[in-house]
Design a protein around this motif. Structure first.
Motif, mmCIF file in Angstrom:
data_model
loop_
_atom_site.group_PDB
_atom_site.id
_atom_site.type_symbol
_atom_site.label_atom_id
_atom_site.label_comp_id
_atom_site.label_asym_id
_atom_site.label_seq_id
_atom_site.Cartn_x
_atom_site.Cartn_y
_atom_site.Cartn_z
ATOM 1 N N UNK A 1 3.669 7.668 6.103
ATOM 2 C CA UNK A 1 4.778 7.483 5.168
ATOM 3 C C UNK A 1 4.873 8.659 4.200
ATOM 4 N N UNK A 2 3.730 9.103 3.684
ATOM 5 C CA UNK A 2 3.728 10.234 2.750
ATOM 6 C C UNK A 2 4.219 11.502 3.435
ATOM 7 N N UNK A 3 3.856 11.682 4.697
ATOM 8 C CA UNK A 3 4.299 12.853 5.447
ATOM 9 C C UNK A 3 5.819 12.907 5.533
ATOM 10 N N UNK A 4 6.445 11.737 5.571
ATOM 11 C CA UNK A 4 7.906 11.660 5.645
ATOM 12 C C UNK A 4 8.545 11.481 4.268
ATOM 13 N N UNK A 5 7.752 11.651 3.209
ATOM 14 C CA UNK A 5 8.294 11.553 1.859
ATOM 15 C C UNK A 5 8.516 10.143 1.376
ATOM 16 N N UNK A 6 7.860 9.171 2.016
ATOM 17 C CA UNK A 6 8.076 7.777 1.652
ATOM 18 C C UNK A 6 6.839 7.114 1.088
ATOM 19 N N UNK A 7 6.860 5.796 1.061
ATOM 20 C CA UNK A 7 5.752 5.013 0.530
ATOM 21 C C UNK A 7 5.482 3.840 1.457
ATOM 22 N N UNK A 8 4.287 3.275 1.357
ATOM 23 C CA UNK A 8 3.898 2.195 2.268
ATOM 24 C C UNK A 8 3.237 1.071 1.496
ATOM 25 N N UNK A 9 3.222 -0.106 2.097
ATOM 26 C CA UNK A 9 2.590 -1.252 1.467
ATOM 27 C C UNK A 9 2.134 -2.260 2.498
#
Length: 231
Positions: free
Chosen positions: A107-115
């Motif tokens: 997710x971070x690689x794609x500029x996002x966040x995860x949960x």
């Protein structure tokens, strides 16, 4: 020195000393409040955002001046229960942490966040940097399926799990659970219905597979039912 000046000087010294005495307490209180806020929005096992944290992250995206479409990813591990049954819940938690770290990194690689929503179910919110959703999904599927090295009863154990992944495009301003996550949920169940260890992308008109192809209610399902009953 006159009496009024002595009184003012004494009060000033007392105030300064009192402030120095109170500062450690104030700092501890501030740290406790920071920890409490963190715990409200994070999963205690993996350290990822929890359901409330994901909702807050989505709300921030919706309120941004440049709010645009987002990719919602729903990830459900396949046959996670045997890991708990075979190696115990502590090793199961270790596996959830390892998988969560992989999902976070993607997710971070794609500029996002995860949960982590609950149990063995995760979600990610990604900005639309590519319209090749299949490639994004394949990254999640492939990396999650890599073996995980654990330690059980003092001995090294290699565990492998796979995941069913559902992706959906949504506007950042769309309701998170009712629209964005719901679409990804439908796609995820299509992936599970067609063999697991794969992904599916939501398409307009796609419906939830027949009930007999789905497993029983998840923790999230039970919570949603309880919320409806209390409404």
């Amino acid at each position: 020195m006159s009496l009024p000046l002595i009184m003012i000087a004494t009060a000033s010294v007392a105030f300064t000393l009192g402030g120095l005495t109170m500062w450690p307490f104030i700092r501890r209180l501030r740290n406790h409040l920071t920890d409490a806020i963190w715990q409200l929005e994070h999963d205690p096992v993996t350290g990822l955002l929890n359901r409330a944290g994901l909702i807050a992250a989505h709300a921030a995206l919706a309120e941004a001046d440049n709010a645009g479409p987002i990719i919602v990813v729903l990830i459900d591990l396949d046959d996670f229960k045997p890991v708990n049954d075979t190696h115990g819940h502590d090793r199961g938690d270790d596996l959830l942490v390892a998988v969560g770290d992989r999902i976070h990194d993607i997710a971070a690689l794609h500029g996002g966040t995860a949960g982590r929503l609950s149990g063995d179910e995760y979600a990610a919110l990604l900005p639309v940097r590519t319209h090749d959703l299949a490639r994004v999904a394949d990254t999640f599927v492939a990396l999650i399926a890599q073996p995980v090295e654990l330690t059980a009863d003092g001995e090294p154990v290699t565990v492998t799990v796979t995941a069913s992944v559902g992706l959906a495009l949504a506007e950042a301003t769309d309701p998170f659970e009712e629209v964005a996550l719901r679409r990804a949920d439908i796609a995820m169940y299509h992936a599970k219905h067609h063999g697991r260890n794969r992904h599916a992308v939501y398409e307009p008109g796609m419906a939830m597979p027949a009930a007999d192809s789905r497993r029983g209610p998840r923790l999230r399902d039970h919570r949603e039912l309880n919320d409806e009953a209390m409404a």
